[in-house]
Design an enzyme around this catalytic site. Structure first.
Site, PDB file in Angstrom:
ATOM      1  N   THR A 298      -8.102   6.179   9.314  1.00 44.42           N
ATOM      2  CA  THR A 298      -7.616   5.029   8.577  1.00 44.42           C
ATOM      3  C   THR A 298      -8.822   4.236   8.932  1.00 44.42           C
ATOM      4  O   THR A 298      -9.859   4.465   9.722  1.00 44.42           O
ATOM      5  CB  THR A 298      -6.312   4.665   9.289  1.00 44.42           C
ATOM      6  OG1 THR A 298      -5.990   3.550   8.546  1.00 44.42           O
ATOM      7  CG2 THR A 298      -6.362   3.905  10.781  1.00 44.42           C
TER       8      THR A 298
ATOM      9  N   HIS B 101      -5.700   3.566  -1.610  1.00 40.84           N
ATOM     10  CA  HIS B 101      -6.961   3.873  -1.002  1.00 40.84           C
ATOM     11  C   HIS B 101      -7.165   5.236  -1.092  1.00 40.84           C
ATOM     12  O   HIS B 101      -6.852   6.081  -0.218  1.00 40.84           O
ATOM     13  CB  HIS B 101      -6.750   3.295   0.574  1.00 40.84           C
ATOM     14  CG  HIS B 101      -8.187   3.234   1.097  1.00 40.84           C
ATOM     15  ND1 HIS B 101      -8.324   2.512   2.420  1.00 40.84           N
ATOM     16  CD2 HIS B 101      -9.313   4.176   1.355  1.00 40.84           C
ATOM     17  CE1 HIS B 101      -9.617   2.648   2.713  1.00 40.84           C
ATOM     18  NE2 HIS B 101     -10.194   3.782   1.898  1.00 40.84           N
TER      19      HIS B 101
ATOM     20  N   HIS C 290      -4.178  12.096   0.712  1.00 41.37           N
ATOM     21  CA  HIS C 290      -2.905  11.223   0.426  1.00 41.37           C
ATOM     22  C   HIS C 290      -2.847  10.798  -1.384  1.00 41.37           C
ATOM     23  O   HIS C 290      -2.676  11.640  -2.002  1.00 41.37           O
ATOM     24  CB  HIS C 290      -2.598  10.072   1.344  1.00 41.37           C
ATOM     25  CG  HIS C 290      -3.714   9.468   1.751  1.00 41.37           C
ATOM     26  ND1 HIS C 290      -4.828   8.649   0.883  1.00 41.37           N
ATOM     27  CD2 HIS C 290      -4.085   9.195   3.036  1.00 41.37           C
ATOM     28  CE1 HIS C 290      -5.586   8.102   1.740  1.00 41.37           C
ATOM     29  NE2 HIS C 290      -5.405   8.454   2.871  1.00 41.37           N
TER      30      HIS C 290
ATOM     31  N   HIS D 295      -4.154  -4.285   7.683  1.00 41.93           N
ATOM     32  CA  HIS D 295      -4.134  -3.456   8.895  1.00 41.93           C
ATOM     33  C   HIS D 295      -3.233  -3.845  10.001  1.00 41.93           C
ATOM     34  O   HIS D 295      -3.532  -4.668  10.663  1.00 41.93           O
ATOM     35  CB  HIS D 295      -5.455  -3.214   9.402  1.00 41.93           C
ATOM     36  CG  HIS D 295      -5.695  -1.906   9.870  1.00 41.93           C
ATOM     37  ND1 HIS D 295      -6.093  -0.840   9.095  1.00 41.93           N
ATOM     38  CD2 HIS D 295      -5.487  -1.372  11.092  1.00 41.93           C
ATOM     39  CE1 HIS D 295      -5.962   0.308   9.979  1.00 41.93           C
ATOM     40  NE2 HIS D 295      -5.892  -0.135  11.031  1.00 41.93           N
ATOM     41  N   ASP D 296      -2.107  -2.968  10.078  1.00 41.79           N
ATOM     42  CA  ASP D 296      -1.290  -3.246  11.193  1.00 41.79           C
ATOM     43  C   ASP D 296      -0.355  -4.697  11.067  1.00 41.79           C
ATOM     44  O   ASP D 296       0.266  -4.923  12.169  1.00 41.79           O
ATOM     45  CB  ASP D 296      -2.021  -3.014  12.475  1.00 41.79           C
ATOM     46  CG  ASP D 296      -2.157  -1.728  12.928  1.00 41.79           C
ATOM     47  OD1 ASP D 296      -2.033  -0.720  12.131  1.00 41.79           O
ATOM     48  OD2 ASP D 296      -2.962  -1.540  13.973  1.00 41.79           O
TER      49      ASP D 296
ATOM     50  N   ASN E 273       0.769  -1.355   0.014  1.00 44.43           N
ATOM     51  CA  ASN E 273       0.059  -0.053  -0.095  1.00 44.43           C
ATOM     52  C   ASN E 273       0.827   1.199  -0.042  1.00 44.43           C
ATOM     53  O   ASN E 273       1.723   1.556   0.688  1.00 44.43           O
ATOM     54  CB  ASN E 273      -0.801   0.204   1.260  1.00 44.43           C
ATOM     55  CG  ASN E 273      -1.833   1.301   1.220  1.00 44.43           C
ATOM     56  OD1 ASN E 273      -1.617   2.272   0.944  1.00 44.43           O
ATOM     57  ND2 ASN E 273      -3.131   0.783   1.795  1.00 44.43           N
TER      58      ASN E 273
ATOM     59  N   GLY F 152       1.049  -1.400   4.365  1.00 48.46           N
ATOM     60  CA  GLY F 152       1.561   0.067   3.869  1.00 48.46           C
ATOM     61  C   GLY F 152       2.255   0.910   5.089  1.00 48.46           C
ATOM     62  O   GLY F 152       3.367   1.041   4.909  1.00 48.46           O
ATOM     63  N   HIS F 153       1.636   1.106   6.106  1.00 49.53           N
ATOM     64  CA  HIS F 153       1.856   1.888   7.262  1.00 49.53           C
ATOM     65  C   HIS F 153       3.286   1.348   7.763  1.00 49.53           C
ATOM     66  O   HIS F 153       4.433   1.899   7.837  1.00 49.53           O
ATOM     67  CB  HIS F 153       1.052   2.254   8.334  1.00 49.53           C
ATOM     68  CG  HIS F 153       1.507   3.395   9.331  1.00 49.53           C
ATOM     69  ND1 HIS F 153       1.542   4.329   9.294  1.00 49.53           N
ATOM     70  CD2 HIS F 153       2.081   2.738  10.554  1.00 49.53           C
ATOM     71  CE1 HIS F 153       1.974   4.967  10.119  1.00 49.53           C
ATOM     72  NE2 HIS F 153       2.221   4.221  11.046  1.00 49.53           N
TER      73      HIS F 153
ATOM     74  N   GLU G   4      -8.657   0.331  -2.884  1.00 43.15           N
ATOM     75  CA  GLU G   4      -9.700  -0.041  -1.681  1.00 43.15           C
ATOM     76  C   GLU G   4     -10.414   1.445  -1.737  1.00 43.15           C
ATOM     77  O   GLU G   4      -9.910   2.584  -1.804  1.00 43.15           O
ATOM     78  CB  GLU G   4      -8.844  -0.150  -0.567  1.00 43.15           C
ATOM     79  CG  GLU G   4      -7.991  -1.060  -0.209  1.00 43.15           C
ATOM     80  CD  GLU G   4      -7.331  -1.481   0.835  1.00 43.15           C
ATOM     81  OE1 GLU G   4      -6.770  -2.263   1.081  1.00 43.15           O
ATOM     82  OE2 GLU G   4      -7.011  -0.403   1.636  1.00 43.15           O
TER      83      GLU G   4
ATOM     84  N   ARG H 262       4.934  18.298   0.827  1.00 40.63           N
ATOM     85  CA  ARG H 262       5.691  19.460  -0.030  1.00 40.63           C
ATOM     86  C   ARG H 262       4.937  20.185  -0.852  1.00 40.63           C
ATOM     87  O   ARG H 262       5.492  21.286  -1.599  1.00 40.63           O
ATOM     88  CB  ARG H 262       7.086  18.952  -0.092  1.00 40.63           C
ATOM     89  CG  ARG H 262       8.068  18.680   1.134  1.00 40.63           C
ATOM     90  CD  ARG H 262       8.169  19.919   1.793  1.00 40.63           C
ATOM     91  NE  ARG H 262       9.113  20.929   1.244  1.00 40.63           N
ATOM     92  CZ  ARG H 262      10.379  20.800   1.003  1.00 40.63           C
ATOM     93  NH1 ARG H 262      10.946  19.932   2.159  1.00 40.63           N
ATOM     94  NH2 ARG H 262      11.116  21.746   0.588  1.00 40.63           N
TER      95      ARG H 262
END
Length: 237
Positions: free
Chosen positions: A100, A43, A50, A190-191, A7, A213-214, A70, A18
């Site tokens: 999220t 997503h 984002h 997720h996580d 992700n 992703g994160h 997503e 920026r």
């Protein structure tokens, strides 16, 4: 081997901070595939904080692995997916202002809506997945919507695992076994992280794909993105 879909929302967040085009989202998507990732996930949200809707269009010719989009199936999102025609659409019931994703679908309460949405995507040959909590009744409901796959919402597993509670996997195992019985493909996300991904994968039968992703981007700040992608691939074997 369970497929790794990266992700890249966090890359877009950094770029947008920026106002320019650094880091370049398309270059990152190209690179992570070259490093071995088997998919790219995005997503987009209505406020485009984002991933921008134009990013989804620009990524289409870049993603030569699996392309997963997503989101909450509001009209704008559905129109985008039907235009881009990714490999897979993952339906997530997040509110417009959600930081999220924080819950899975109630597939019983929202059955009629999901049937209508999923039918439209499947008419366009787009594989459909439903973001869902590890509750057997919701798995049964997902089957009745016509979805091809479920994506298990793994935040609670990750939290329990971080506390040393390996029994936190049990609800996910039960959900996966039921999905297997019903012929639903299983994704998860997720996580999930380098710390917990191997344990999760080893315990979930027929896990087809994880979307990360994160954690992956955060880990890459220390270890480098090419290295981290390959570390995930090794743990998913």
């Amino acid at each position: 081997m369970t497929k790794l879909s990266v992700n890249i929302n966090k890359i877009a967040t950094l770029r947008n901070s920026r106002g320019g085009n650094v880091p370049n989202l398309l270059v990152v998507a190209t690179d992570v595939q070259r490093f071995g990732a088997e998919g790219i996930t995005i997503h987009p949200r209505p406020d485009e904080r984002h991933i921008r809707y134009q990013d989804a269009r620009d990524l289409k010719p870049i993603v030569y692995t699996e392309y997963n989009i997503e989101g909450n199936p509001v009209k704008k999102f559905m129109d985008l997916v039907l235009e881009v025609k990714p490999t897979q659409v993952t339906l997530v019931p997040d509110a417009d202002d959600a930081l999220t994703s924080n819950a899975g679908w109630n597939t019983i309460k929202h059955k009629d809506f999901l049937v209508e949405v999923i039918s439209e995507f499947k008419r366009n040959n787009i594989r459909t997945s439903i973001f869902i909590d590890p509750v057997v009744e919701m798995i049964d409901g997902a089957k009745n919507t016509g979805a091809d796959r479920i994506e298990l919402y793994t935040e609670e597993f990750a939290h329990q695992y971080s506390l040393g509670n390996e029994k936190g996997i049990e609800a996910y195992v039960k959900a996966a076994l039921r999905a297997n019985e019903l012929g639903l493909g299983i994704n998860a996300g997720h996580d999930l992280s380098l710390d917990n991904i191997k344990f999760f994968k080893d315990n979930i039968p027929n896990l087809l794909e994880v979307s990360i992703g994160h954690a992956l981007i955060s880990e890459s700040l220390y270890l480098g993105i090419e290295n981290v992608v390959n570390m995930y691939l090794q743990k998913l074997k």
